[in-house]
Design a protein around this motif. Structure first.
Motif, PDB file in Angstrom:
ATOM      1  N   GLN A   1      53.466  57.860  57.900  1.00  0.00           N
ATOM      2  CA  GLN A   1      52.567  58.384  58.928  1.00  0.00           C
ATOM      3  C   GLN A   1      51.529  59.326  58.312  1.00  0.00           C
ATOM      4  N   TYR A   2      51.961  60.149  57.376  1.00  0.00           N
ATOM      5  CA  TYR A   2      51.042  61.050  56.694  1.00  0.00           C
ATOM      6  C   TYR A   2      49.979  60.252  55.937  1.00  0.00           C
ATOM      7  N   LEU A   3      50.418  59.236  55.218  1.00  0.00           N
ATOM      8  CA  LEU A   3      49.476  58.413  54.447  1.00  0.00           C
ATOM      9  C   LEU A   3      48.446  57.748  55.353  1.00  0.00           C
ATOM     10  N   GLU A   4      48.861  57.331  56.551  1.00  0.00           N
ATOM     11  CA  GLU A   4      47.915  56.748  57.499  1.00  0.00           C
ATOM     12  C   GLU A   4      46.855  57.756  57.915  1.00  0.00           C
ATOM     13  N   GLN A   5      47.215  59.035  57.937  1.00  0.00           N
ATOM     14  CA  GLN A   5      46.257  60.075  58.325  1.00  0.00           C
ATOM     15  C   GLN A   5      45.280  60.405  57.204  1.00  0.00           C
ATOM     16  N   ILE A   6      45.712  60.275  55.952  1.00  0.00           N
ATOM     17  CA  ILE A   6      44.828  60.683  54.848  1.00  0.00           C
ATOM     18  C   ILE A   6      43.986  59.542  54.290  1.00  0.00           C
ATOM     19  N   ASN A   7      44.291  58.317  54.618  1.00  0.00           N
ATOM     20  CA  ASN A   7      43.471  57.190  54.149  1.00  0.00           C
ATOM     21  C   ASN A   7      42.205  57.126  54.997  1.00  0.00           C
ATOM     22  N   VAL A   8      41.170  57.783  54.529  1.00  0.00           N
ATOM     23  CA  VAL A   8      39.928  57.899  55.296  1.00  0.00           C
ATOM     24  C   VAL A   8      38.762  57.460  54.418  1.00  0.00           C
ATOM     25  N   VAL A   9      38.122  56.388  54.823  1.00  0.00           N
ATOM     26  CA  VAL A   9      36.938  55.904  54.113  1.00  0.00           C
ATOM     27  C   VAL A   9      35.860  56.986  54.171  1.00  0.00           C
ATOM     28  N   GLY A  10      35.330  57.325  53.017  1.00  0.00           N
ATOM     29  CA  GLY A  10      34.298  58.345  52.938  1.00  0.00           C
ATOM     30  C   GLY A  10      34.840  59.723  52.604  1.00  0.00           C
ATOM     31  N   LEU A  11      36.165  59.875  52.625  1.00  0.00           N
ATOM     32  CA  LEU A  11      36.758  61.171  52.338  1.00  0.00           C
ATOM     33  C   LEU A  11      37.760  61.089  51.176  1.00  0.00           C
ATOM     34  N   THR A  12      38.740  60.192  51.267  1.00  0.00           N
ATOM     35  CA  THR A  12      39.691  60.042  50.157  1.00  0.00           C
ATOM     36  C   THR A  12      39.358  58.823  49.299  1.00  0.00           C
ATOM     37  N   PHE A  13      38.573  57.912  49.836  1.00  0.00           N
ATOM     38  CA  PHE A  13      38.106  56.761  49.069  1.00  0.00           C
ATOM     39  C   PHE A  13      36.885  56.172  49.756  1.00  0.00           C
ATOM     40  N   ARG A  14      36.195  55.318  49.030  1.00  0.00           N
ATOM     41  CA  ARG A  14      35.090  54.535  49.605  1.00  0.00           C
ATOM     42  C   ARG A  14      35.174  53.140  49.017  1.00  0.00           C
ATOM     43  N   TYR A  15      34.463  52.217  49.599  1.00  0.00           N
ATOM     44  CA  TYR A  15      34.421  50.859  49.062  1.00  0.00           C
ATOM     45  C   TYR A  15      33.144  50.660  48.259  1.00  0.00           C
ATOM     46  N   THR A  16      33.270  49.978  47.125  1.00  0.00           N
ATOM     47  CA  THR A  16      32.096  49.606  46.348  1.00  0.00           C
ATOM     48  C   THR A  16      31.401  48.445  47.054  1.00  0.00           C
ATOM     49  N   GLN A  17      30.237  48.053  46.562  1.00  0.00           N
ATOM     50  CA  GLN A  17      29.533  46.913  47.147  1.00  0.00           C
ATOM     51  C   GLN A  17      30.350  45.631  47.053  1.00  0.00           C
ATOM     52  N   GLU A  18      31.251  45.584  46.074  1.00  0.00           N
ATOM     53  CA  GLU A  18      32.109  44.402  45.901  1.00  0.00           C
ATOM     54  C   GLU A  18      33.337  44.456  46.807  1.00  0.00           C
ATOM     55  N   GLY A  19      33.500  45.559  47.562  1.00  0.00           N
ATOM     56  CA  GLY A  19      34.639  45.695  48.463  1.00  0.00           C
ATOM     57  C   GLY A  19      35.889  46.255  47.816  1.00  0.00           C
ATOM     58  N   VAL A  20      35.731  46.809  46.626  1.00  0.00           N
ATOM     59  CA  VAL A  20      36.870  47.389  45.902  1.00  0.00           C
ATOM     60  C   VAL A  20      36.948  48.876  46.239  1.00  0.00           C
ATOM     61  N   PRO A  21      38.154  49.396  46.565  1.00  0.00           N
ATOM     62  CA  PRO A  21      38.251  50.832  46.842  1.00  0.00           C
ATOM     63  C   PRO A  21      37.973  51.661  45.597  1.00  0.00           C
ATOM     64  N   LEU A  22      37.292  52.774  45.793  1.00  0.00           N
ATOM     65  CA  LEU A  22      36.970  53.713  44.730  1.00  0.00           C
ATOM     66  C   LEU A  22      37.430  55.093  45.185  1.00  0.00           C
ATOM     67  N   GLY A  23      38.318  55.716  44.412  1.00  0.00           N
ATOM     68  CA  GLY A  23      38.899  56.998  44.791  1.00  0.00           C
ATOM     69  C   GLY A  23      37.899  58.137  44.795  1.00  0.00           C
ATOM     70  N   LEU A  24      38.048  59.018  45.781  1.00  0.00           N
ATOM     71  CA  LEU A  24      37.193  60.195  45.903  1.00  0.00           C
ATOM     72  C   LEU A  24      37.985  61.497  45.772  1.00  0.00           C
ATOM     73  N   CYS A  25      39.273  61.414  45.503  1.00  0.00           N
ATOM     74  CA  CYS A  25      40.115  62.604  45.428  1.00  0.00           C
ATOM     75  C   CYS A  25      39.923  63.311  44.095  1.00  0.00           C
ATOM     76  N   ARG A  26      40.093  64.614  44.104  1.00  0.00           N
ATOM     77  CA  ARG A  26      39.889  65.419  42.906  1.00  0.00           C
ATOM     78  C   ARG A  26      41.137  65.532  42.039  1.00  0.00           C
ATOM     79  N   ALA A  27      42.296  65.217  42.581  1.00  0.00           N
ATOM     80  CA  ALA A  27      43.546  65.408  41.842  1.00  0.00           C
ATOM     81  C   ALA A  27      43.555  64.597  40.559  1.00  0.00           C
ATOM     82  N   GLY A  28      44.040  65.233  39.514  1.00  0.00           N
ATOM     83  CA  GLY A  28      44.185  64.548  38.243  1.00  0.00           C
ATOM     84  C   GLY A  28      45.584  63.977  38.062  1.00  0.00           C
ATOM     85  N   ARG A  29      46.541  64.508  38.850  1.00  0.00           N
ATOM     86  CA  ARG A  29      47.936  64.073  38.704  1.00  0.00           C
ATOM     87  C   ARG A  29      48.625  64.016  40.056  1.00  0.00           C
TER      88      ARG A  29
END
Length: 191
Positions: free
Chosen positions: A97-125
């Motif tokens: 349920q938590y993961l469903e809340q944090i998966n937000v396009v434009g905030l934790t990830f975005r899609y490339t033009q090819e439709g591949v997710p690209l991470g936006l999070c700052r965490a290194g680990r």
């Protein structure tokens, strides 16, 4: 300003062995952390109305809405520690349920033009801490799922598993097994 460690606690029991190991790790990390206790949270029902509201906010770029508080906190963390016991071939439902809340396009990830997710999070680990009563712990259902999300959606490449298994087997020396996992944490390279 130093970004905090985010401790996502999916442990329900007061005497949780998983939480005990996570606390050992947090002590080793020697940094302040923010803790989210999933068993104390009430998540909104993810239904069509919820998704429509969230989609409207995303389209308007209103990421400061309280709907996205958890996602913003996750995206801004320096390090993520998830403590989740191994339940029913996975982890407690509250973590999903938590993961469903944090998966937000434009905030934790975005899609490339090819439709591949690209991470936006700052965490290194990201550390995933778990314990299991038995030894049958297929990676793909619990840790594997978290690792795939972290790497493929959030952009967190350094994903580590800390586990103690076989804790409830007949004749098991549970204290010794948990101590061995704690020792492994003590000797872990955290750089």
């Amino acid at each position: 300003m130093e970004r905090p460690i985010l401790f996502i606690n999916a442990c329900v029991r007061k005497a949780s062995r998983t939480r005990q190991l996570a606390e050992q790790l947090l002590t080793r990390l020697q940094r302040p952390y923010a803790e989210i206790r999933l068993h104390e949270m009430t998540f909104p029902v993810v239904n069509e109305d919820f998704l429509a509201q969230r989609d409207r906010l995303i389209a308007a770029g209103e990421f400061q809405s309280p709907v996205f508080d958890l996602a913003r906190q996750f995206a801004e963390a320096e390090t993520v520690v998830i403590a989740a016991p191994y339940w029913d071939l996975s982890f407690p439902a509250a973590l999903k349920q938590y993961l469903e809340q944090i998966n937000v396009v434009g905030l934790t990830f975005r899609y490339t033009q090819e439709g591949v997710p690209l991470g936006l999070c700052r965490a290194g680990r990201l550390f995933f801490v778990t314990t299991a009563g038995g030894n049958y712990v297929p990676e793909e259902f619990g840790f594997g799922y978290i690792r795939a999300l972290a790497r493929n959606y959030y952009g967190i490449d350094d994903v580590r598993l800390i586990q103690a298994t076989g804790l409830d087997l007949e004749g098991a020396d549970t204290d010794a097994l948990v101590s061995a996992a704690a020792e492994a944490i003590s000797g872990m390279d955290l750089d």
